[in-house]
Design an enzyme around this catalytic site. Structure first.
Site, PDB file in Angstrom:
ATOM      1  N   CYS A  37      37.272  51.066  43.007  1.00 56.91           N
ATOM      2  CA  CYS A  37      36.186  49.496  42.419  1.00 56.91           C
ATOM      3  C   CYS A  37      34.984  50.096  42.412  1.00 56.91           C
ATOM      4  CB  CYS A  37      36.503  48.571  43.751  1.00 56.91           C
ATOM      5  SG  CYS A  37      37.750  48.290  44.650  1.00 56.91           S
ATOM      6  N   ARG A  66      44.491  58.037  50.783  1.00 54.14           N
ATOM      7  CA  ARG A  66      44.702  57.182  51.378  1.00 54.14           C
ATOM      8  C   ARG A  66      45.854  57.474  52.812  1.00 54.14           C
ATOM      9  NH1 ARG A  66      45.651  51.267  48.755  1.00 54.14           N
ATOM     10  NH2 ARG A  66      43.967  51.734  47.389  1.00 54.14           N
ATOM     11  N   GLN A  84      47.144  55.072  41.020  1.00 56.56           N
ATOM     12  CA  GLN A  84      46.627  53.900  40.794  1.00 56.56           C
ATOM     13  C   GLN A  84      46.307  52.954  39.173  1.00 56.56           C
ATOM     14  OE1 GLN A  84      43.536  51.928  43.114  1.00 56.56           O
ATOM     15  NE2 GLN A  84      44.931  50.220  43.952  1.00 56.56           N
ATOM     16  N   LYS A 172      44.389  37.647  47.635  1.00 55.75           N
ATOM     17  CA  LYS A 172      44.992  38.101  46.802  1.00 55.75           C
ATOM     18  C   LYS A 172      46.129  37.692  46.744  1.00 55.75           C
ATOM     19  CE  LYS A 172      47.023  42.070  49.800  1.00 55.75           C
ATOM     20  NZ  LYS A 172      47.210  43.465  49.766  1.00 55.75           N
ATOM     21  N   HIS A 218      40.053  41.979  40.992  1.00 59.29           N
ATOM     22  CA  HIS A 218      40.400  43.340  41.060  1.00 59.29           C
ATOM     23  C   HIS A 218      42.568  43.160  40.940  1.00 59.29           C
ATOM     24  CE1 HIS A 218      37.761  45.368  44.337  1.00 59.29           C
ATOM     25  NE2 HIS A 218      37.650  44.090  43.812  1.00 59.29           N
TER      26      HIS A 218
HETATM   27 ZN   LIG Z   1      39.565  47.622  43.760  1.00 53.97          ZN
END
Ligand SMILES: [Zn+2]
Length: 346
Positions: A37, A66, A84, A172, A218
């Site tokens: 992001c 991560r 991603q 989300k 996102h």
């Molecule tokens: Zn993001």
């Protein structure tokens, strides 16, 4: 990315448990990025934006890292570094619902293309009793939650609300797919974010000539590309439909004197856009057939004198076994049709 950036984004405070230790480089402290992001935010900020530019949609296949405890790592399904298929959409508050609906449509189209038919949708929001783990005001959280809720209702999608499962910056929508064995897999996600635009002081000039703050979506469709492949392999138990199979046809020349014909067949199949592999090892024919069959190769093409003089191949399919001799041109035409229609038939 510079540690300063993660301080502005709030990851240093809210997400540091999932991040690797900072490292010192020439001029500053850096941290491996757990999310893409802030990078997209910097691109947005790089030039002045007007309401006419919005929505700005930025996408990348971004590598993120991560921290996962060693006991939780699991094949392709849970790894510490992954790719991603990440996008961020910067838009006006009035555009948010349409953007969210478009993301859900996109996710549905992608997952269905890969053969998944059944989905479960969750709307994850914050836990108002656990303020310490979430950024932003009650008012903004309620606004964000109701936007996502309206988008789902507009699509007529049944969903379950899960408190306490939101990202720290906003609620989300999670799309979980159900595989052939009825197992649930978390893949696509669409998140609403009012926090990062405020933290990075994002702006656009509105129709009124004044400065306004955009909101952000996102979204990831596969989620983690590695994990998606893991799920896909499980879903098909390795027996991919023709269009997805890494090797679509295995070529088995009966003896060494058929190797020239094997090269010709290989070249024609490749010219037709098919992925093929010749097994020209000095092994018995049955062993070669068995090896391709163990890899669940959709087609195995066997050929000797008879096929070579007729310009044909003897076809075995994964599902139906020996189908006899077929002219090579006919086999190619059939494969092209099955690939183009993404058929699961052979
Ligand atoms: Zn993001």
């Amino acid at each position: 990315m510079r540690r300063e950036l993660w301080k502005i984004s709030g990851h240093e405070g809210f997400y540091s448990g999932n991040m690797y230790t900072p490292m010192e480089l020439d001029d500053a402290e850096y941290r491996l990025k757990p999310m893409n992001c802030p990078g997209h935010i910097l691109i947005y900020k790089n030039s002045p934006r007007s309401y006419r530019d919005l929505p700005v949609r930025l996408a990348e296949l971004g590598n993120v890292y991560r921290y996962e405890r060693s006991g939780t790592m699991h094949g392709l399904l849970r790894v510490r570094g992954f790719t991603q298929d990440d996008a961020h959409i910067f838009c006006t508050p009035g555009q948010i619902e349409d953007e969210v609906v478009a993301c859900i449509d996109f996710a549905e189209a992608v997952l269905k293309t890969f053969g998944f038919q059944e989905f479960k949708v969750e709307l994850s929001t914050w836990d108002p009793n656990d303020r310490a783990h979430y950024a932003g005001s009650d008012e903004n959280w309620n606004l964000a939650f109701s936007s996502l809720q309206r988008a789902l209702e507009r699509k007529g999608i049944a969903y379950k609300t899960i408190p306490g499962e939101a990202a720290f910056y906003g609620p989300k929508i999670d799309v979980k797919l159900v595989d052939v064995l009825g197992r649930l897999w978390q893949l696509s996600t669409v998140q609403f974010d009012f926090n990062l635009p405020a933290r990075f002081e994002l702006e656009y000039v509105g129709e009124d000539g004044e400065r306004h703050q955009p909101v952000m979506v996102h979204r990831a469709l596969f989620g983690s590309v590695e994990r998606f492949f893991g799920v896909l392999i499980e879903h098909y138990a390795g027996a991919f439909p023709l269009w997805l199979a890494p090797i679509q046809a295995g070529l088995v020349p009966i003896s060494e004197r058929h190797h020239d014909y094997a090269k010709k067949v290989e070249a024609e199949l490749k010219a037709a856009g098919l992925r093929v592999e010749v097994d020209d090892r000095n092994e018995k024919m049955n062993g070669k057939i068995r090896d391709f069959a163990n890899q669940k190769t959709p087609y195995i093409l066997v050929f000797g004198d008879k096929e070579e003089s007729a310009g044909s191949v003897s076809v075995r399919t994964r599902a139906k076994g020996d189908q006899g001799s077929v002219p090579l041109a006919d086999f190619i035409a059939k494969c092209k049709e099955l690939v183009a229609s993404q058929s699961t038939e052979l």
